[in-house]
Design a protein around this motif. Structure first.
Motif, PDB file in Angstrom:
ATOM      1  N   ASN A   1       1.549  -1.161   0.336  1.00 25.96           N
ATOM      2  CA  ASN A   1      -0.420  -0.292  -0.081  1.00 25.96           C
ATOM      3  C   ASN A   1       0.718   1.213  -0.076  1.00 25.96           C
ATOM      4  O   ASN A   1       1.572   1.468   0.785  1.00 25.96           O
ATOM      5  CB  ASN A   1      -0.753  -0.396   1.465  1.00 25.96           C
ATOM      6  CG  ASN A   1      -2.103   1.594   1.530  1.00 25.96           C
ATOM      7  OD1 ASN A   1      -2.728   1.875   0.142  1.00 25.96           O
ATOM      8  ND2 ASN A   1      -1.682   1.868   2.527  1.00 25.96           N
TER       9      ASN A   1
ATOM     10  N   ILE B   1      -4.125   4.094  -6.470  1.00 26.12           N
ATOM     11  CA  ILE B   1      -5.231   3.899  -4.786  1.00 26.12           C
ATOM     12  C   ILE B   1      -4.624   3.241  -3.800  1.00 26.12           C
ATOM     13  O   ILE B   1      -3.306   2.199  -3.439  1.00 26.12           O
ATOM     14  CB  ILE B   1      -6.471   2.686  -5.922  1.00 26.12           C
ATOM     15  CG1 ILE B   1      -7.135   2.533  -4.780  1.00 26.12           C
ATOM     16  CG2 ILE B   1      -5.246   1.474  -6.173  1.00 26.12           C
ATOM     17  CD1 ILE B   1      -8.491   1.426  -5.641  1.00 26.12           C
ATOM     18  N   THR B   2      -5.282   3.130  -2.486  1.00 28.02           N
ATOM     19  CA  THR B   2      -4.482   2.754  -1.720  1.00 28.02           C
ATOM     20  C   THR B   2      -6.045   1.631  -1.004  1.00 28.02           C
ATOM     21  O   THR B   2      -7.112   2.027  -1.650  1.00 28.02           O
ATOM     22  CB  THR B   2      -4.648   3.587  -0.692  1.00 28.02           C
ATOM     23  OG1 THR B   2      -6.122   4.704  -0.120  1.00 28.02           O
ATOM     24  CG2 THR B   2      -4.047   4.999  -0.972  1.00 28.02           C
ATOM     25  N   THR B   3      -5.186   1.108   0.051  1.00 26.97           N
ATOM     26  CA  THR B   3      -6.451   0.005   0.491  1.00 26.97           C
ATOM     27  C   THR B   3      -7.978   0.380   0.972  1.00 26.97           C
ATOM     28  O   THR B   3      -8.184  -0.616   1.294  1.00 26.97           O
ATOM     29  CB  THR B   3      -5.228  -0.981   1.789  1.00 26.97           C
ATOM     30  OG1 THR B   3      -5.437   0.058   3.199  1.00 26.97           O
ATOM     31  CG2 THR B   3      -4.355  -1.336   1.752  1.00 26.97           C
TER      32      THR B   3
ATOM     33  N   GLY C   1      -9.136   2.908  -0.383  1.00 28.20           N
ATOM     34  CA  GLY C   1      -9.340   3.430  -1.518  1.00 28.20           C
ATOM     35  C   GLY C   1      -9.942   5.141  -1.975  1.00 28.20           C
ATOM     36  O   GLY C   1     -10.641   5.210  -3.139  1.00 28.20           O
TER      37      GLY C   1
ATOM     38  N   ILE D   1      -8.303   7.561  -4.254  1.00 32.98           N
ATOM     39  CA  ILE D   1      -7.932   7.148  -5.613  1.00 32.98           C
ATOM     40  C   ILE D   1      -7.482   8.030  -6.304  1.00 32.98           C
ATOM     41  O   ILE D   1      -8.263   9.430  -6.068  1.00 32.98           O
ATOM     42  CB  ILE D   1      -8.556   6.529  -6.156  1.00 32.98           C
ATOM     43  CG1 ILE D   1      -9.081   4.733  -6.276  1.00 32.98           C
ATOM     44  CG2 ILE D   1      -8.526   6.526  -7.926  1.00 32.98           C
ATOM     45  CD1 ILE D   1     -10.509   4.438  -6.828  1.00 32.98           C
TER      46      ILE D   1
ATOM     47  N   THR E   1      -9.990   3.630 -14.721  1.00 31.99           N
ATOM     48  CA  THR E   1     -10.939   3.508 -13.569  1.00 31.99           C
ATOM     49  C   THR E   1      -9.251   2.157 -12.678  1.00 31.99           C
ATOM     50  O   THR E   1      -8.972   0.545 -13.309  1.00 31.99           O
ATOM     51  CB  THR E   1     -12.291   2.048 -14.063  1.00 31.99           C
ATOM     52  OG1 THR E   1     -12.848   3.044 -14.279  1.00 31.99           O
ATOM     53  CG2 THR E   1     -11.915   1.340 -12.233  1.00 31.99           C
TER      54      THR E   1
ATOM     55  N   SER F   1      -8.517  -0.343  -9.640  1.00 30.35           N
ATOM     56  CA  SER F   1      -9.031  -1.112  -8.475  1.00 30.35           C
ATOM     57  C   SER F   1      -8.035  -1.934  -8.329  1.00 30.35           C
ATOM     58  O   SER F   1      -7.139  -2.212  -8.583  1.00 30.35           O
ATOM     59  CB  SER F   1     -10.350  -1.964  -9.057  1.00 30.35           C
ATOM     60  OG  SER F   1     -10.005  -2.707 -10.105  1.00 30.35           O
ATOM     61  N   ARG F   2      -8.605  -2.293  -6.396  1.00 27.39           N
ATOM     62  CA  ARG F   2      -6.987  -3.269  -6.401  1.00 27.39           C
ATOM     63  C   ARG F   2      -8.272  -4.245  -5.077  1.00 27.39           C
ATOM     64  O   ARG F   2      -9.187  -3.787  -4.908  1.00 27.39           O
ATOM     65  CB  ARG F   2      -6.470  -3.006  -5.715  1.00 27.39           C
ATOM     66  CG  ARG F   2      -6.760  -2.037  -3.715  1.00 27.39           C
ATOM     67  CD  ARG F   2      -5.984  -1.340  -3.377  1.00 27.39           C
ATOM     68  NE  ARG F   2      -5.339  -2.415  -3.044  1.00 27.39           N
ATOM     69  CZ  ARG F   2      -3.698  -1.919  -2.315  1.00 27.39           C
ATOM     70  NH1 ARG F   2      -2.948  -1.008  -2.420  1.00 27.39           N
ATOM     71  NH2 ARG F   2      -2.916  -2.706  -1.509  1.00 27.39           N
ATOM     72  N   ASP F   3      -7.944  -5.302  -5.106  1.00 26.84           N
ATOM     73  CA  ASP F   3      -8.222  -6.148  -4.290  1.00 26.84           C
ATOM     74  C   ASP F   3      -7.263  -6.133  -2.971  1.00 26.84           C
ATOM     75  O   ASP F   3      -6.098  -6.792  -3.213  1.00 26.84           O
ATOM     76  CB  ASP F   3      -8.488  -7.491  -5.166  1.00 26.84           C
ATOM     77  CG  ASP F   3      -9.038  -9.189  -3.878  1.00 26.84           C
ATOM     78  OD1 ASP F   3      -8.256  -8.915  -3.096  1.00 26.84           O
ATOM     79  OD2 ASP F   3      -9.649  -9.444  -4.104  1.00 26.84           O
ATOM     80  N   ASN F   4      -7.940  -5.922  -2.237  1.00 25.83           N
ATOM     81  CA  ASN F   4      -6.358  -5.659  -0.660  1.00 25.83           C
ATOM     82  C   ASN F   4      -6.084  -7.199  -0.621  1.00 25.83           C
ATOM     83  O   ASN F   4      -5.003  -7.686   0.315  1.00 25.83           O
ATOM     84  CB  ASN F   4      -7.220  -5.266   0.432  1.00 25.83           C
ATOM     85  CG  ASN F   4      -7.530  -4.003  -0.040  1.00 25.83           C
ATOM     86  OD1 ASN F   4      -6.625  -3.059  -0.852  1.00 25.83           O
ATOM     87  ND2 ASN F   4      -8.532  -2.941   0.910  1.00 25.83           N
TER      88      ASN F   4
END
Length: 116
Positions: free
Chosen positions: A32, A51-53, A55, A57, A68, A70-73
């Motif tokens: 992160n 992007i941070t954990t 959200g 952005i 766009t 996006s992330r999967d923490n």
């Protein structure tokens, strides 16, 4: 030691779409923030989106409304959906990540070429 592996680059016509993915491995903790940078020939590397954990952005002005992030923490992955691609989006795209000790890591880069 964190490793970032990107996938999803390629050749696309103007107006088309591509999706970039980046997976971080080797860290017990959540990487992160995570971000995408790009570097076009003869230009400096620039931030595209981050992007941070939680959200938060950020988008570079020229990609707002088209890209766009996006992330999967849980999986330590980050994606970049790129729509309405333009020739000026042509560049090598790099995944960026920072670990809990503030060390910075880069992926190997993936080429995105927008051309007819």
């Amino acid at each position: 030691q964190v490793q970032l592996v990107e996938s999803g680059g390629g050749l696309v016509q103007p107006g088309g779409s591509l999706r970039l993915s980046c997976a971080a491995s080797g860290s017990r903790f959540t990487v992160n923030p995570m971000a995408w940078y790009r570097q076009a020939p003869g230009k400096q590397r620039e931030l595209v989106a981050g992007i941070t954990t939680v959200g938060i952005i950020h988008y570079e002005d020229s990609v707002k409304g088209r890209f766009t992030i996006s992330r999967d923490n849980a999986k330590n992955t980050v994606n970049l959906q790129m729509n309405s691609l333009k020739s000026e989006d042509t560049a090598v795209y790099y995944c960026y990540g920072q670990d809990a000790g503030l060390a910075i890591y880069w992926g190997q880069g993936t080429q995105v070429t927008v051309s007819s």
